[in-house]
Design an enzyme around this catalytic site. Sequence first.
Site, PDB file in Angstrom:
ATOM      1  N   GLU A 197      -4.745  -9.474   5.539  1.00 39.22           N
ATOM      2  CA  GLU A 197      -5.267  -8.451   6.465  1.00 39.22           C
ATOM      3  C   GLU A 197      -5.654  -9.112   7.791  1.00 39.22           C
ATOM      4  O   GLU A 197      -6.800  -9.000   8.255  1.00 39.22           O
ATOM      5  CB  GLU A 197      -6.425  -7.655   5.837  1.00 39.22           C
ATOM      6  CG  GLU A 197      -5.962  -6.889   4.619  1.00 39.22           C
ATOM      7  CD  GLU A 197      -6.907  -5.806   4.102  1.00 39.22           C
ATOM      8  OE1 GLU A 197      -8.062  -5.728   4.556  1.00 39.22           O
ATOM      9  OE2 GLU A 197      -6.467  -5.031   3.227  1.00 39.22           O
ATOM     10  N   GLU A 320      -1.833  -5.118  -2.291  1.00 37.04           N
ATOM     11  CA  GLU A 320      -3.121  -4.498  -2.652  1.00 37.04           C
ATOM     12  C   GLU A 320      -2.918  -2.994  -2.685  1.00 37.04           C
ATOM     13  O   GLU A 320      -2.503  -2.400  -1.676  1.00 37.04           O
ATOM     14  CB  GLU A 320      -4.222  -4.850  -1.636  1.00 37.04           C
ATOM     15  CG  GLU A 320      -4.753  -6.253  -1.802  1.00 37.04           C
ATOM     16  CD  GLU A 320      -5.934  -6.563  -0.899  1.00 37.04           C
ATOM     17  OE1 GLU A 320      -6.756  -5.662  -0.616  1.00 37.04           O
ATOM     18  OE2 GLU A 320      -6.018  -7.733  -0.460  1.00 37.04           O
TER      19      GLU A 320
END
Length: 515
Positions: A197, A320
Amino acid sequence: MKILKYVTITTAFFFITFSNAQSSIKVSLMEDAEAPIVSKHIYGHFAEHLGRCIYEGLYVGEENKLIPNTAGVRNDIIEALKELDIPNLRWPGGCFADTYHWKDGVGPKEDRPTMVNRWWGGTTEDNSFGTHNFLNLCEVLGAEPYLSANVGSGTVQELIDWVQYTNHDGISPMADWRRENGREEPWKVKYWGVGNETWGCGGNMTAEYYADIYRQYATFMPGWSGETEVYRIASGASEDDYHWTETLMKNVPHELMEAVALHDYAVFDWSDKGPSVNFDKEVYFKSMEQALKMEEYVTKHIEIMDKYDPEGNVDLFVDEWGGWYDAEEEVKNGVLFQQNTIRDVMIAGTVLNTFNNHARRVKMANLAQMVNVLQAVILTDEEKMIKTPTYHVMHMYKVHHDAKLVPSTIKENPQYRGLPVLSVSASKDETGKIHISLVNIDPEKDMPVEFDIAGLGIKNIKGQLLTSDKLQDHNSFDEPEKVTPKEFKGAKLKKDKISLTIPAHSLIVLQGEYK
Ligand code: AHR
């Protein structure tokens, strides 16, 4: 009069038969020689240093005499995970990964420095679970390790050293250190995430800036590991950030990047995610609306990847995904601990069907997270352990691991408040068995379904059903078997058709055999 009565009864009979046939959802399944293999890695997991996932959950410490363990990892969890045949495990984060310095987690435990887990509650991390613990655990589980490297606060050298430490079999400073720390053979780690991220907790970078950073890191990663293929995974977009994927596909030479990631959680409001159990029908609808967006996101990210990489050299890893609700407050130290209900069965079943159906490009996915965090497959409470409803979905869907996709088409899918009620995927395994997984997300209505299986040669059908009376039903430490799969005998095979009625909020996996 008599004739009239006969006509009326016959008409009524035909009407009932006709209207039933009409109300069945028609699904056709057709083998295709060009169809992709559904990679077993779609059924991957993720364990982060967060809340009670690693510590107290997976790892209770080598000295623990109360909870049976192997090298500090709970035996009951090892057993449960082995039954899932978990193909890969991503570690150590998540956001944690971009604060993690792997060298602090190897060597004698008493010499390891502590650190503050600044993303997850500011807890003190003692680094007692490190690289050796994780990679040895993967060996025990027969799972491929997926290491998520620190780009946000680390260095290129740190990553090079990690690759060398884990993979180099010759003489080198890092390989020698590994031997000193008790491990002769390299683990040969294939999967490496280059940051996590990076648009957020991994450094708040722009796509353009990260693409350059990525190129730098990726350049130095291979070449330390003999014949081990190093698979470099670029930190990917969140949800519908198509610009992120487009920038990576455009700016990074494809020979430097084996996969691009994507993260997508079924969250409808980040500031009020709703409870994990006591949700109402409105919240259920909103969760499913969000979960089903995975189809759109994956489709559109793949379209971009196809544009820049028509040969399909770069994979999409959804590393994820899962449901994310407000954490259970009553649980001590319960950072991101949540219960897992029939709603999670609906999320897992539909999302996994999406991944299967896009197996041409989606080659890996990682459910967040494995133990005690988010949509976990396992929950623990001191010495107690339970398997969640999502565990059972992963177990039932195991049949798709490395099987060949059998493309399916749903004709006129009915809607629940604008959402398609039925989700389907199918595959054919090495032995020729066909498996069909189907999910009915409608909270109230049972759905008659008819599969057209002409040409598949199915001679015998059996199945398993996962459901419960209420959407909120879940397994608890007092009632660990409330939601478990049951035999499903309701599928009828007649010539080229399989017909069945899938109950409201249910998931079924059918197995069709040649004899
Ligand atoms: O899985 C929990 C967190 O969600 C991860 O640490 C992060 O990558 C994501 O935002």
